[in-house]
Design a protein around this motif. Structure first.
Motif, short mmCIF file in Angstrom:
data_model
loop_
_atom_site.label_atom_id
_atom_site.label_comp_id
_atom_site.label_asym_id
_atom_site.label_seq_id
_atom_site.Cartn_x
_atom_site.Cartn_y
_atom_site.Cartn_z
N LEU A 105 31.87 38.75 36.88
CA LEU A 105 32.60 39.00 38.12
C LEU A 105 33.98 38.37 38.09
O LEU A 105 34.98 38.99 38.48
CB LEU A 105 31.78 38.46 39.30
CG LEU A 105 32.34 38.72 40.71
CD1 LEU A 105 32.54 40.21 40.96
CD2 LEU A 105 31.40 38.12 41.75
N THR A 106 34.08 37.14 37.60
CA THR A 106 35.38 36.47 37.54
C THR A 106 36.29 37.08 36.48
O THR A 106 37.51 36.95 36.55
CB THR A 106 35.22 34.96 37.28
OG1 THR A 106 34.40 34.76 36.12
CG2 THR A 106 34.55 34.29 38.48
N LYS A 107 35.69 37.76 35.48
CA LYS A 107 36.51 38.48 34.51
C LYS A 107 37.09 39.75 35.14
O LYS A 107 38.18 40.20 34.76
CB LYS A 107 35.66 38.88 33.30
CG LYS A 107 35.24 37.74 32.40
CD LYS A 107 36.38 37.31 31.50
CE LYS A 107 35.94 36.24 30.51
NZ LYS A 107 37.08 35.76 29.68
N CYS A 108 36.37 40.32 36.09
CA CYS A 108 36.80 41.58 36.71
C CYS A 108 37.83 41.39 37.82
O CYS A 108 38.67 42.26 38.02
CB CYS A 108 35.58 42.32 37.28
SG CYS A 108 34.43 42.96 36.04
N LEU A 109 37.75 40.28 38.54
CA LEU A 109 38.59 40.08 39.73
C LEU A 109 39.67 39.04 39.45
O LEU A 109 39.37 37.90 39.08
CB LEU A 109 37.73 39.64 40.91
CG LEU A 109 36.68 40.65 41.39
CD1 LEU A 109 35.81 40.02 42.48
CD2 LEU A 109 37.35 41.91 41.92
N ALA A 110 40.92 39.43 39.68
CA ALA A 110 42.04 38.53 39.39
C ALA A 110 42.04 37.31 40.30
O ALA A 110 42.33 36.20 39.86
CB ALA A 110 43.35 39.30 39.52
N ASN A 111 41.70 37.51 41.57
CA ASN A 111 41.77 36.42 42.54
C ASN A 111 40.39 35.81 42.80
O ASN A 111 39.96 35.66 43.94
CB ASN A 111 42.37 36.91 43.86
CG ASN A 111 43.81 37.36 43.71
OD1 ASN A 111 44.53 36.81 42.88
ND2 ASN A 111 44.22 38.34 44.48
N SER A 112 39.70 35.46 41.72
CA SER A 112 38.36 34.89 41.87
C SER A 112 38.25 33.60 41.07
O SER A 112 38.84 33.46 40.01
CB SER A 112 37.29 35.88 41.42
OG SER A 112 37.44 36.19 40.05
N THR A 113 37.46 32.68 41.61
CA THR A 113 37.25 31.38 40.97
C THR A 113 35.79 30.99 41.10
O THR A 113 35.18 31.19 42.16
CB THR A 113 38.12 30.29 41.64
OG1 THR A 113 39.48 30.68 41.62
CG2 THR A 113 37.98 28.96 40.92
#
Length: 244
Positions: free
Chosen positions: A60-68
């Protein structure tokens, strides 16, 4: 010792991009560029779940730029510079009698121009409940508890259950962390349906790849009571053709 070392299998090769073993590499399925969102996504990742090979958070964090992703058992001051600013935020978790949730589709935002923070908890349901309880003292100052519009009486609402029994959900309507975030973004983002479609496509590919390495599970035979077992044997004798 030298003979044992020679016989031991070589270590599995890990992809340097998606951090998954080479046979189940997901690089071909990941977006060419991480998906941009107005919403900031923070995932509280339980330490045990962070070690689970089927966790959806790393993908999921690889897919979404604004994710941590934050590996911890609770949210508290000092863990996230963003949350320390008390931004407008929501956290995903089903309601309880003592802690009701607002349906994410009915969420009212006073300031639509202010970026929203979406917080999700990635853990087993038991650990997730503990994480939410431990974090609510901090979150209650600025975040609203929201839930997805699901039918808990439905059977198998998750891709995990419906397409591949990787991890059994406790009741109908439960979904994986990646599915939950995707469905929330469908409501929160202007192009939410497109974002959800892309995320679910990656998840389906991950599930399909893992399915190829699962051993078939034999169904457990139903245990019959002695009386029913005798009746079944009698029915089978009557239905069998006479052998001559």
């Amino acid at each position: 010792m030298e003979a044992e070392d020679m016989d031991s299998p070589p270590p599995r090769r890990i992809c340097g991009n998606c951090n998954r073993p080479s046979p189940v590499c997901l690089c071909d399925s990941l977006p060419a560029q991480p998906i941009s969102t107005e919403t900031q996504i923070i995932i509280l990742h339980h330490p045990h779940e962070a070690q689970h090979k089927l966790s959806t958070t790393p993908i999921l964090t690889k897919c979404l730029a604004n994710s941590t992703a934050i590996i911890s058992r609770r949210l508290k001051p000092g863990l996230s510079p963003l949350l320390d600013q008390s931004p407008p935020a929501v956290y995903l978790f089903p309601p309880t009698k003592s802690s009701p949730s607002v349906n994410v589709s009915q969420l009212r935002r006073p300031d639509r121009d202010a970026p929203l923070v979406l917080i999700a908890f990635d853990a087993t349901w038991k650990h997730a409940r503990e994480m939410v309880r431990a974090s609510e003292g901090f979150l209650s100052k600025f975040a609203t508890r929201v839930c997805l519009d699901v039918d808990e009486n439905a059977s198998g609402g998750s891709i995990y259950d419906s397409e591949l029994i990787l991890r059994k959900e406790p009741f109908g309507g439960c979904v994986s962390t990646m599915e939950a975030v995707a469905r929330a973004l469908r409501v929160l983002e202007p192009n939410g349906l497109e974002i959800e479609t892309k995320l679910i496509r990656v998840l389906r590919d991950m599930v399909a790849l893992q399915a190829g390495y699962l051993k078939p599970v034999k169904p457990r035979p139903k245990l019959l009571k002695k009386g029913k077992e005798k009746e079944k044997e009698k029915e089978e004798e009557q239905s069998d053709p006479i052998q001559t």
